[in-house]
Design a protein around this motif. Structure first.
Motif, PDB file in Angstrom:
ATOM      1  N   PRO A 218     -22.470 149.173 -34.832  1.00 53.51           N
ATOM      2  CA  PRO A 218     -21.065 149.210 -34.406  1.00 53.51           C
ATOM      3  C   PRO A 218     -20.946 149.794 -33.004  1.00 53.51           C
ATOM      4  O   PRO A 218     -21.562 150.799 -32.686  1.00 53.51           O
ATOM      5  N   ILE A 219     -20.179 149.147 -32.150  1.00 57.27           N
ATOM      6  CA  ILE A 219     -19.926 149.673 -30.814  1.00 57.27           C
ATOM      7  C   ILE A 219     -18.438 149.579 -30.531  1.00 57.27           C
ATOM      8  O   ILE A 219     -17.711 148.820 -31.171  1.00 57.27           O
ATOM      9  N   ALA A 220     -18.012 150.357 -29.543  1.00 54.61           N
ATOM     10  CA  ALA A 220     -16.579 150.440 -29.279  1.00 54.61           C
ATOM     11  C   ALA A 220     -16.024 149.167 -28.662  1.00 54.61           C
ATOM     12  O   ALA A 220     -14.898 148.786 -28.888  1.00 54.61           O
ATOM     13  N   ARG A 221     -16.854 148.490 -27.848  1.00 56.90           N
ATOM     14  CA  ARG A 221     -16.350 147.341 -27.097  1.00 56.90           C
ATOM     15  C   ARG A 221     -16.090 146.158 -28.030  1.00 56.90           C
ATOM     16  O   ARG A 221     -16.865 145.872 -28.937  1.00 56.90           O
ATOM     17  N   ARG A 222     -15.016 145.450 -27.817  1.00 51.60           N
ATOM     18  CA  ARG A 222     -14.682 144.278 -28.606  1.00 51.60           C
ATOM     19  C   ARG A 222     -14.419 143.103 -27.678  1.00 51.60           C
ATOM     20  O   ARG A 222     -13.997 143.267 -26.547  1.00 51.60           O
ATOM     21  N   SER A 223     -14.708 141.916 -28.174  1.00 48.59           N
ATOM     22  CA  SER A 223     -14.522 140.713 -27.363  1.00 48.59           C
ATOM     23  C   SER A 223     -13.975 139.614 -28.251  1.00 48.59           C
ATOM     24  O   SER A 223     -14.495 139.399 -29.348  1.00 48.59           O
ATOM     25  N   PRO A 224     -12.917 138.905 -27.848  1.00 40.23           N
ATOM     26  CA  PRO A 224     -12.377 137.830 -28.677  1.00 40.23           C
ATOM     27  C   PRO A 224     -13.354 136.667 -28.776  1.00 40.23           C
ATOM     28  O   PRO A 224     -14.090 136.375 -27.834  1.00 40.23           O
ATOM     29  N   ALA A 225     -13.378 136.028 -29.933  1.00 38.14           N
ATOM     30  CA  ALA A 225     -14.250 134.861 -30.116  1.00 38.14           C
ATOM     31  C   ALA A 225     -13.807 133.752 -29.171  1.00 38.14           C
ATOM     32  O   ALA A 225     -12.625 133.560 -28.915  1.00 38.14           O
ATOM     33  N   GLN A 226     -14.770 132.994 -28.673  1.00 39.07           N
ATOM     34  CA  GLN A 226     -14.486 131.949 -27.693  1.00 39.07           C
ATOM     35  C   GLN A 226     -14.585 130.578 -28.351  1.00 39.07           C
ATOM     36  O   GLN A 226     -15.492 130.313 -29.131  1.00 39.07           O
ATOM     37  N   SER A 227     -13.679 129.694 -28.009  1.00 36.63           N
ATOM     38  CA  SER A 227     -13.701 128.328 -28.521  1.00 36.63           C
ATOM     39  C   SER A 227     -14.764 127.526 -27.785  1.00 36.63           C
ATOM     40  O   SER A 227     -15.217 127.910 -26.709  1.00 36.63           O
ATOM     41  N   PRO A 228     -15.173 126.360 -28.356  1.00 35.70           N
ATOM     42  CA  PRO A 228     -16.118 125.505 -27.633  1.00 35.70           C
ATOM     43  C   PRO A 228     -15.613 125.119 -26.236  1.00 35.70           C
ATOM     44  O   PRO A 228     -16.399 125.079 -25.288  1.00 35.70           O
ATOM     45  N   ALA A 229     -14.299 124.843 -26.108  1.00 35.18           N
ATOM     46  CA  ALA A 229     -13.757 124.487 -24.792  1.00 35.18           C
ATOM     47  C   ALA A 229     -13.939 125.633 -23.811  1.00 35.18           C
ATOM     48  O   ALA A 229     -14.292 125.429 -22.639  1.00 35.18           O
ATOM     49  N   ALA A 230     -13.719 126.872 -24.298  1.00 35.22           N
ATOM     50  CA  ALA A 230     -13.918 128.036 -23.434  1.00 35.22           C
ATOM     51  C   ALA A 230     -15.377 128.191 -23.054  1.00 35.22           C
ATOM     52  O   ALA A 230     -15.702 128.611 -21.936  1.00 35.22           O
ATOM     53  N   ALA A 231     -16.263 127.834 -23.988  1.00 32.45           N
ATOM     54  CA  ALA A 231     -17.697 127.918 -23.699  1.00 32.45           C
ATOM     55  C   ALA A 231     -18.081 126.971 -22.573  1.00 32.45           C
ATOM     56  O   ALA A 231     -18.843 127.337 -21.665  1.00 32.45           O
ATOM     57  N   TYR A 232     -17.548 125.740 -22.607  1.00 34.86           N
ATOM     58  CA  TYR A 232     -17.855 124.787 -21.545  1.00 34.86           C
ATOM     59  C   TYR A 232     -17.272 125.228 -20.211  1.00 34.86           C
ATOM     60  O   TYR A 232     -17.902 125.080 -19.162  1.00 34.86           O
ATOM     61  N   ARG A 233     -16.054 125.785 -20.272  1.00 31.81           N
ATOM     62  CA  ARG A 233     -15.448 126.283 -19.031  1.00 31.81           C
ATOM     63  C   ARG A 233     -16.269 127.426 -18.445  1.00 31.81           C
ATOM     64  O   ARG A 233     -16.470 127.491 -17.229  1.00 31.81           O
ATOM     65  N   ALA A 234     -16.742 128.312 -19.325  1.00 30.20           N
ATOM     66  CA  ALA A 234     -17.562 129.425 -18.851  1.00 30.20           C
ATOM     67  C   ALA A 234     -18.874 128.923 -18.253  1.00 30.20           C
ATOM     68  O   ALA A 234     -19.338 129.428 -17.225  1.00 30.20           O
TER      69      ALA A 234
END
Length: 467
Positions: A218-234
């Protein structure tokens, strides 16, 4: 310090411990084996055991790999998300290591009663699942060096020993796979034995290397899950903002296309030019023995002259060796092992040096855009590498189809026309050499140097190499 800096490597110091180097390197049994054995035998299995037409066989392999290319960026960004939320990429690596042996075996377990079309469909589905399992391991595995080692030379050391194991894996699978295939007079049984043994070794290497990634915590930092479209944009964003990444990836894809073509063509050269199906084993020994010896030498040479200059020299030597193989058209014989050995010596540098340059690119980008994008870089890189190797086999199949290659089912006897032999030799020599020359032009635009990596006092955004 977040979890990605705590993995057994002494991030922030001037060395990486030997256990981390060794454990990480073992993963190349999986990556090197999977890159080698299907590339060597799968097209030949389709055309000369299942009776699938050469062009159809090439499309089957390419279609499965296109799927692989599509999912790599998604796996990459999900891997980054896992690192941000759990402190680890390990779960992806373990899932890939567990499932790949099953799907690898199924790829060659085609029921005997199926015709060529149905057999091609079976191989397509099984190999697509196999490629997916491989990507689950490969993408986070590629991302780890940027987190395991912090210095320019440390990454060279880490990746050099990975390539030593990678080279050993190429020898083990490239020479041992055909030997296992020949264990039975029935080619189908031989392929099953080969797939079972190879699959277990592939999975074991992957699972061992998975332990080098930090465990979930467990760590303090959190990140929202990314959609496939967001993955391609990234993924597209990494290409847009990082010129070093674009040029290095472009170079590596062109070289993957060349080596993929030669790898898939080696069995055809052995069978129809050297007139011995078993000649593929000594060809691989001639290729890999020099590579095993010279992989550490390329690392030391790169520390003296720079990774990019050493990479350019290795690529030039490989192009010269490939071009020399056109002599097979007029005088096939034992002399072929000399240029193959030169290609092997160069291949060690062509593998180790770009792999050591990629973490530098990721680290350089992190100074301007923040950490936590290594999986995205790894996904795009793996997609490019996969596309290059896969389409190498597809281009070979197109050349074979164009020049009149005659497919066959297991046990059938055929003769190849002079034009088919011409196609085999050109795809093993002149065409790869031209691709290597093209890759040298893209490499000229790579401007990242050691001072850009190990001199934190200079802001990354002020450096012209970044874009």
């Amino acid at each position: 310090m977040d979890a990605m800096g705590q993995s057994g490597a002494q991030v922030g110091s001037h060395s990486v411990d030997r256990r981390t180097i060794a454990t990480y390197a073992v993963g190349s049994l999986g990556t090197g084996g999977f890159a080698t054995l299907p590339g060597l035998v799968l097209l030949y299995f389709l055309t000369d055991t299942l009776g699938v037409a050469a062009l159809v066989a090439g499309i089957v392999i390419a279609a499965a790999k296109v799927w692989d290319v599509l999912i790599d960026p998604v796996i990459g960004i999900r891997s980054d998300h896992s690192l941000a939320t759990t402190g680890s990429r390990r779960r992806f690596m373990i899932l890939g290591g567990v499932t790949l042996p099953v799907f690898f075996f199924l790829t060659f377990a085609v029921p005997a009663g199926l015709g060529p079309a149905a057999s091609a469909g079976w191989v397509f589905v099984a190999f697509l699942c196999c490629a997916t399992a491989f990507s689950l391991f490969q993408v986070p595995y590629i991302a780890l060096p940027a987190e395991l080692a912090s210095g320019y030379d440390d990454r060279t050391r880490l990746l050099t020993w990975r390539v030593v194991v990678l080279t050993l894996a190429i020898l083990l699978f490239g020479a041992g796979g055909p030997l296992l295939r020949g264990i039975s007079d029935d080619p189908r049984v031989g392929y099953l034995v080969m797939a079972a043994v190879a699959g277990l070794v592939l999975g074991a290497g992957m699972l061992v290397a998975s332990s080098v990634a930090p465990s979930d915590k467990p760590i303090a930092r959190r990140s929202p899950a990314q959609s496939p479209a967001a993955a391609y944009r990234a993924g597209l964003d990494t290409l847009r903002r990082s010129r070093p990444f674009r040029t290095l990836l472009g170079t590596f894809v062109l070289q993957g296309l060349a080596t993929g073509m030669m790898l898939a063509g080696a069995q055809y050269v052995a069978t129809w030019v050297l007139r011995s199906e078993d000649a593929v084993t000594p060809l691989f020994v001639a290729l890999i023995a020099p590579a095993l010896l010279l992989a550490p030498v390329w690392g030391r040479f790169a520390r003296r002259v720079g990774k990019e200059r050493a990479f350019a020299l290795a690529s030039t030597l490989f192009a010269v060796a490939a071009l020399a193989l056109v002599g097979l058209l007029w005088a096939p014989g034992l002399w072929v092992y000399a240029p193959v050995a030169l290609a092997g010596a160069a291949y060690a540098g062509m593998q180790s040096l770009p792999m050591a340059m990629l973490p530098d690119v990721i680290s350089h980008d992190a100074r301007s855009n923040g950490e936590g994008h290594a999986g995205t870089f790894g996904g795009v890189w793996t997609a490019g590498e996969t596309a290059g190797m896969a389409f190498g086999a597809t281009v070979l199949s197109m050349i074979l189809a164009t020049t009149g290659y005659a497919e066959r089912v297991a046990g059938a006897s055929v003769e190849q026309s002079p034009s088919a032999i011409l196609g085999i030799v050109l795809s093993f020599s002149v065409v790869p050499a031209l691709l290597l020359v093209a890759s040298l032009f893209t490499l000229r635009w790579y401007r990242l140097r050691q001072s850009d990596i190990d001199s934190p006092s200079r802001p990354a955004e002020n450096r012209t190499v970044a874009r």
